[in-house]
Design an enzyme around this catalytic site. Structure first.
Site: not given
Ligand code: AMP
Length: 295
Positions: A13, A88, A127, A164, A175
């Site tokens: 996203k 969300r 990531r 992160r 998550r």
């Protein structure tokens, strides 16, 4: 355009939003980025959000809604926005619907990015983010040496890559579970409103970008780009001094030409057009190309 990108953590996203920002000139509104900024700045919101974020859980709807309400109240979102990571939950989606109804700015499209679970985990583990400019990279698609050879636009030095804190294995599992339980139901919510488009978001970034453009509709994207350049060229937006120097009648003409061009673009794109009872007209001879006419 007012767009929501839906999808699990790691579905791309953020990456696709950044590409749309460049193409359409409308801002990305990422609830995750806003919350991380609040945590980094040590604000009251950040303090209250941190624990949930560290555990991979959702931050309270009321906190997130207040933050988004404020962000969408800022001037740069008037021509459109890309919501990334928000809503969300069903409560957030309903609150967003009410807010946008009050602002008479309904959503144009909601795009669901579909990626299988194994690929999500792989993407999240690769990531990395530049601590200075915030750009997101993936070690699986761009080798570290290639990333580090690029210069960060903020510091002028090579990007400073960080991971992160919530991209660790245990938090990622939570998550993904939370996504299935709380966020997946939004697919039906938006399908019922005729706004949903689903794309296969597996594959490389370029490929997914192309699918996203198709899903948003090339004519709709052209109309949005036309509106972007119309805003740039419209004389009444080019500065107070120039505005003051223009006779009132010229300002009125420019304003209505911009409005007509935007309405025509929208009509071609099949979007709702408010012509306030007037049929779209062409410009009079001698006025030249209407400002913002899609090329
Ligand atoms: P993201 O960067 O979108 O993956 O978000 C990182 C974290 O911020 C999430 O795991 C949540 O803890 C929190 N967060 C982001 N957006 C929302 C939201 N719309 N509602 C609740 N919590 C959120």
């Amino acid at each position: 355009m007012r767009i929501v990108l839906l999808g699990a953590p790691g579905s791309g996203k953020g990456t696709q939003s950044q590409r749309l920002v460049e193409r359409l000139g409308i801002p990305q509104v990422s609830s995750g980025d806003l919350l991380r900024a609040a945590v980094a700045a040590g604000t009251e919101l950040g303090r209250r959000a941190k624990e949930a974020m560290d555990g991979g859980r959702l931050v309270d709807d009321s906190l997130v809604l207040q933050m988004i309400r404020e962000r969408l109240g800022e001037g740069d979102t008037r021509r459109g926005f890309i919501l990334d990571g928000f809503p969300r939950t069903l409560a957030q989606a309903e609150a967003l619907e009410r807010l946008l109804r009050d602002l008479t700015q309904p959503l144009d499209a909601v795009v669901q990015l579909e990626v299988d679970a194994a690929e999500l985990v792989r993407r999240i583990s690769g990531r990395r983010c530049c601590a200075d400019c915030g750009r997101v990279f993936n070690l699986f698609t761009s080798p570290r040496t290639a990333i580090e050879s690029e210069l960060c636009p903020k510091t002028g030095a090579p990007h400073h890559l960080t991971q992160r804190p919530d991209d660790n294995e245990a938090t990622v599992a939570e998550r993904l579970r939370v996504y299935e339980e709380k966020t997946r139901p939004l697919i039906d919510f938006y399908r019922a409103r005729g706004l949903l488009r689903v794309i296969d978001a597996m594959g490389d970034v370029e490929e997914v970008s192309r699918r996203l453009s198709q899903a948003l509709g090339a004519p709709a994207l052209r109309a949005a780009r036309a509106a972007k350049s119309a805003t740039r060229r419209a004389p009444h937006r080019t500065g107070a001094r120039r505005k003051a120097a223009q006779p009132k009648s010229a300002r009125r003409r420019a304003k209505s030409a911009t409005g007509r061009a935007a309405r025509r673009g929208k009509a071609r794109a099949g979007l709702r057009v408010n012509t306030r009872g007037k049929s779209p007209r062409t410009t009079r001879a001698g006025q030249g190309r209407p400002k913002g006419k899609p090329r």
